[in-house]
Design a protein around this motif. Structure first.
Motif, short mmCIF file in Angstrom:
data_model
loop_
_atom_site.label_atom_id
_atom_site.label_comp_id
_atom_site.label_asym_id
_atom_site.label_seq_id
_atom_site.Cartn_x
_atom_site.Cartn_y
_atom_site.Cartn_z
N UNK A 75 0.83 -1.20 0.00
CA UNK A 75 0.00 0.00 0.00
C UNK A 75 0.87 1.25 0.00
N UNK A 76 2.01 1.22 0.68
CA UNK A 76 2.92 2.36 0.69
C UNK A 76 3.50 2.61 -0.70
N UNK A 77 3.84 1.53 -1.40
CA UNK A 77 4.35 1.67 -2.77
C UNK A 77 3.29 2.32 -3.67
N UNK A 78 2.06 1.85 -3.58
CA UNK A 78 0.98 2.47 -4.35
C UNK A 78 0.84 3.94 -3.97
N UNK A 79 0.92 4.22 -2.67
CA UNK A 79 0.83 5.60 -2.21
C UNK A 79 1.89 6.48 -2.83
N UNK A 80 3.11 5.95 -2.95
CA UNK A 80 4.19 6.75 -3.52
C UNK A 80 3.97 7.02 -5.01
N UNK A 81 3.48 6.04 -5.75
CA UNK A 81 3.19 6.30 -7.17
C UNK A 81 2.10 7.37 -7.30
N UNK A 82 1.06 7.25 -6.50
CA UNK A 82 -0.03 8.22 -6.59
C UNK A 82 0.41 9.61 -6.13
N UNK A 83 1.31 9.66 -5.16
CA UNK A 83 1.78 10.97 -4.69
C UNK A 83 2.63 11.66 -5.75
N UNK A 84 3.52 10.92 -6.39
CA UNK A 84 4.42 11.52 -7.37
C UNK A 84 3.74 11.79 -8.71
N UNK A 85 2.77 10.96 -9.08
CA UNK A 85 2.24 11.04 -10.44
C UNK A 85 0.73 11.26 -10.50
N UNK A 86 0.08 11.42 -9.35
CA UNK A 86 -1.37 11.63 -9.32
C UNK A 86 -1.73 12.92 -8.61
#
Length: 332
Positions: A232-243
């Protein structure tokens, strides 16, 4: 008045999706190593957009700060996860403390040296600076590596960093340590010039940074929770940087009222520009990726320069079980 079976069923479902459902979430606390900032954005994002909840987690982020008790709390069981680093993990092996690193969110350590504009053309030329303004930790870690790689760096130019830029600003031939996502902007605001930035990771200093660390006995007892938190943290990082990261940034500012929008924007821009989160193995295998080769290479390098003793079994410091599986790459 009659109440239909459908109405009763809907009411029951509403109750089940309310407090009862919340109680089914696994509650964990993640302690960071500093005050809330863009460098912690992925964790706040996973709270803000419900990713942790989707993974069955109720996550509290406990921000750190000067003399943060995060690591002692991890060891004592006060928190389940800690924002660690390779040095702390290797020292834990030496001290026989059973911590384990589950993911490396930063592929590059954001540690930098700064110089006044146009004073030096290459990194080795920094050895000719009038003084090296470094923290005690920096002097005993990456400076040991620097003076081994480039013998022109000499200890007698070391000046302890007092956590303000006055000495650096007063001497245009000085160099000073910093953090890629913060100090250069501070210098620009205070002095009106953008310093030249030298990222140590791009010069060959290769520790992972901003890791997810836990206690091995806890992970062995709760492997599914550990797996879900990492993913979930990995998904959070993608969404933070690119969403859309607006809601996460509001949470950051709520935890750290001194944080500003321009500082957050600067931090995000620099993490992207320099590949702090997405570079190297993370480009092809996903955020958080770690490899045995990279851990071994860094450890061997630091043994050679005298920072660590030889013979430690550093494979006990980490596991690659939860990373390098391409999770979230479609979100870029």
């Amino acid at each position: 008045m009659q109440i239909s079976t459908k109405t009763i069923l809907l009411a029951a479902l509403a109750l089940a999706s309310g407090p009862a459902a919340a109680q089914e979430l696994d509650a964990v606390t993640f302690a960071t190593n500093w005050l809330a900032q863009a460098e912690h954005g992925g964790y706040y994002q996973a709270i803000a957009d419900g990713t942790y909840e989707e993974y069955g987690l109720d996550v509290t982020v406990m921000q750190g700060g000067p003399q943060s008790p995060g690591r002692p709390m991890l060891v004592s069981g006060g928190v389940q996860f800690y924002m660690g680093g390779v040095s702390g993990a290797i020292n834990a092996v030496k001290e026989e403390i059973p911590t384990i690193t589950l993911a490396a969110i930063f592929q590059k350590d954001p540690q930098i040296l700064m110089s006044h504009p146009d004073q030096f053309e290459t990194f080795p030329e920094l050895a000719g600076a009038s003084k090296y303004i470094l923290s005690a930790d920096g002097f005993t870690s990456y400076f040991s590596w620097m003076k081994t790689e480039w013998p022109d760096f000499v200890e007698d130019k070391y000046e302890p960093y007092q956590f303000n830029p006055a000495s650096f600003l007063a001497d245009e031939m000085a160099i000073q340590q910093g953090y890629l996502t913060s100090e250069p902007l501070s210098i620009e605001r205070e002095a009106g010039f953008a310093p030249d930035v030298w990222l140590l990771a791009d010069q060959g200093y290769t520790p992972y940074s901003t890791t997810i660390e836990a206690m091995k006995p806890w992970v062995e007892a709760n492997p599914d929770i550990a797996k879900r938190f990492v993913e979930a943290s990995i998904i959070g990082w993608y969404n933070y940087l690119y969403g859309d990261n607006a809601a996460a940034n509001e949470l950051i500012k709520a935890d750290n009222p001194e944080m500003t929008d321009d500082q957050i924007a600067y931090g995000i821009a620099k993490m992207k520009e320099y590949g702090i989160v997405v570079s190297g193995d993370a480009e092809t295998q996903g955020i958080g990726c770690m490899t045995d080769a990279r851990w071994t290479e860094f450890y061997d390098t630091m043994v050679d320069v005298g920072v660590y003793e030889a013979g430690l079994d550093i494979t006990t410091a980490y596991t690659t079980e939860y990373v390098c599986q391409g999770l979230g790459m479609d979100l870029m």
